[in-house]
Design an enzyme around this catalytic site. Structure first.
Site, PDB file in Angstrom:
ATOM      1  CB  CYS A  44      -3.460  15.957 -23.512  1.00  0.00           C
ATOM      2  SG  CYS A  44      -3.571  15.737 -21.727  1.00  0.00           S
ATOM      3  CG  HIS A  63      -3.124   2.728  -1.698  1.00  0.00           C
ATOM      4  ND1 HIS A  63      -3.098   2.494  -0.337  1.00  0.00           N
ATOM      5  CD2 HIS A  63      -4.195   2.035  -2.164  1.00  0.00           C
ATOM      6  CE1 HIS A  63      -4.123   1.724  -0.005  1.00  0.00           C
ATOM      7  NE2 HIS A  63      -4.794   1.417  -1.093  1.00  0.00           N
ATOM      8  CD  GLN A  66      -2.559  -1.215   2.650  1.00  0.00           C
ATOM      9  OE1 GLN A  66      -3.690  -0.728   2.808  1.00  0.00           O
ATOM     10  NE2 GLN A  66      -1.913  -1.799   3.640  1.00  0.00           N
ATOM     11  CG  ASN A  67       4.111   1.209   2.440  1.00  0.00           C
ATOM     12  OD1 ASN A  67       3.034   1.422   3.012  1.00  0.00           O
ATOM     13  ND2 ASN A  67       5.060   0.474   2.994  1.00  0.00           N
ATOM     14  CB  THR A  70      -1.283  -2.799   6.752  1.00  0.00           C
ATOM     15  OG1 THR A  70      -2.427  -2.020   6.370  1.00  0.00           O
ATOM     16  CG2 THR A  70      -1.649  -4.272   6.757  1.00  0.00           C
TER      17      THR A  70
END
Ligand code: APR
Length: 238
Positions: free
Chosen positions: A138, A106, A88-89, A174
């Site tokens: 863009c 993430h 998740q880090n 976590t």
């Protein structure tokens, strides 16, 4: 597909000097999530949001992977086809330790991304402004490659694909408040959890083995358990 998943959160980087989120003194005690990490904050609060991630990016420049990151790299070397590293880090401690194919659920602090065309660029540890504010393809405003609360997290599809073949799930650092690790553990035959202390979001009864220690103190035992598991010896996981 990999028989073992090593699933990590902010706690594995704590001993590298990188703040966790919900421990005392964590990031969410210092900042309001709704200001800098919630869908729409770039429209309502762009400058503070960009500055927050520029500072976190700069902050990891001199941070070093700790013993836990390094032991996981050695595990990857030893079992290149049996272990999937998922985190998740958003820091680069695993990459600095030499780990490969790290799945960042993430986002990744060193990347900036165009929300319109998907252009992505690794700007290292520099600020978005020192790179450029607008997409070279863009011209849309670029943003940090971070998943904010309330935004879609497309890499979760990959997480659940890896879980389909997972037999041993190793969870390190976590609290389980964002991704339900008890649900993840329902996919695996055996689960190891390493945190500093119990979390209200995690039901230990669904975990095969719980280790409440710093990751750097727990990792040798975890490596031994993974070694034994991959050699077919489940005794250390009772
Ligand atoms: N060793 C092992 N575990 C540790 C250590 C350590 N040295 N230090 C802290 N921990 C554990 C704590 O016990 C806690 O359970 O790490 C966990 C950190 O929990 P959080 O701060 O909630 O971090 P995390 O679970 O990774 O947050 C998940 O929330 O804010 C979002 O997107 C952000 O990815 C993040 C997600």
């Amino acid at each position: 597909m990999s028989k073992v998943i090593i699933f990590t959160g902010a706690g594995i980087s704590a001993q590298s000097g990188i703040s966790t989120f919900r421990d005392s003194g964590g990031l969410w005690e210092q900042y309001r999530i709704e200001d800098i990490c919630t869908a729409g904050c770039l429209e309502t609060n762009r400058q503070e949001t960009i500055e927050f991630y520029d500072k976190r990016r700069e902050d990891i420049k001199d941070k070093k992977p700790n013993y836990a990151h390094k032991q996981i790299k050695l595990l990857q070397d030893k079992y290149p086809n049996s272990i999937k590293l998922i985190t998740q880090n958003v820091d680069d401690m695993f990459e600095k330790a030499g780990c490969v194919d790290v799945l960042h659920l993430h986002g990744f602090l060193k990347n900036v991304v165009c929300p319109k065309c998907g252009y992505k660029h690794n700007i290292g540890y520099s600020s978005l402004k020192s790179f450029q504010e607008n997409c070279p393809r863009c011209n849309c405003l670029l943003r940090p490659d971070i998943v904010f609360f309330g935004e879609s997290a497309p890499k979760y599809i990959e997480l659940y694909r890896y879980l389909e073949s997972c037999e041993l799930l190793v969870i390190i650092g976590t609290s389980g408040y964002v991704i339900d690790v008890n649900h993840l553990s329902s996919y695996a035959t055996k689960t190891i959890l390493n945190n500093l202390e119990p979390s209200d979001a995690i039901d230990e009864k669904k975990i095969s083995k719980v280790i409440y220690k710093k990751a750097t103190d727990a990792i040798d035992e975890i490596v031994c358990d993974i070694d034994n598991f991959l050699k077919g010896n489940l005794e250390t996981l009772v």
